[in-house]
Write a protein that holds these residues in place. Structure first.
Motif, short mmCIF file in Angstrom:
data_model
loop_
_atom_site.label_atom_id
_atom_site.label_comp_id
_atom_site.label_asym_id
_atom_site.label_seq_id
_atom_site.Cartn_x
_atom_site.Cartn_y
_atom_site.Cartn_z
N LEU A 81 4.64 -1.36 -3.83
CA LEU A 81 5.44 -0.15 -3.69
C LEU A 81 5.42 0.69 -4.97
CD1 LEU A 81 8.47 -1.53 -1.67
CD2 LEU A 81 6.79 0.16 -0.90
N LEU A 84 2.12 2.49 -5.10
CA LEU A 84 2.13 3.59 -4.14
C LEU A 84 2.95 4.77 -4.65
CD1 LEU A 84 2.50 1.74 -0.71
CD2 LEU A 84 0.53 3.03 -1.56
N SER A 85 3.82 4.54 -5.58
CA SER A 85 4.59 5.62 -6.17
C SER A 85 3.90 6.20 -7.41
CB SER A 85 5.99 5.12 -6.55
OG SER A 85 6.74 6.16 -7.09
N PRO A 112 8.13 5.77 -1.65
CA PRO A 112 7.81 4.39 -2.07
C PRO A 112 8.73 3.88 -3.18
CG PRO A 112 5.81 5.67 -1.92
CD PRO A 112 6.93 6.62 -1.75
#
Length: 123
Positions: A81, A84-85, A112
């Motif tokens: 996550l 993804l950020s 995210p």
């Protein structure tokens, strides 16, 4: 006895076609590019900083949770996550010369990170 005579051949070299190059969407600025507006750079940097501080907080919380006996899926989920950020924020900096794309990328980086915070606090 026969003699072989080599035939004369003509070699034709076709130069590659040159198409006008379109600027890449994600690229480092070149010396020919005009500098981006200072307010634009500051806004993107502040947004990235807020996301980064959230990521550091989640990381510190995750370290404590891992030493406290977190499940095996916990750390890989947080790492995925976070990546993804981070990726859209990096892409936003690389596309800073575009008009709207950096803002969409920064907006795409927030969910995210919000999910990252929720997963970290849920355990």
């Amino acid at each position: 006895m026969t003699a072989l005579k080599q035939a004369h051949t003509t070699r034709v070299v076709v130069p590659p076609q040159r198409f006008p190059e379109e600027p890449a969407v994600f690229r480092f600025p070149t010396p020919d590019d005009p500098p981006p507006d200072a307010a634009r750079v500051l806004a993107i940097a502040l947004y990235g900083t807020v996301l980064g501080i959230c990521g550091v907080g989640v990381g510190l919380y995750a370290v404590i949770a891992v030493f406290g006996g977190a499940p095996a899926w916990y750390l890989p989920a947080l790492a995925a996550l976070t990546m993804l950020s981070v990726a859209p924020v990096v892409a936003a900096f690389l596309s800073i010369h575009r008009r709207i794309l950096p803002w969409f990328l920064l907006l795409a980086a927030a969910p995210p990170m919000a999910a990252d915070v929720m997963v970290a606090l849920a355990y």
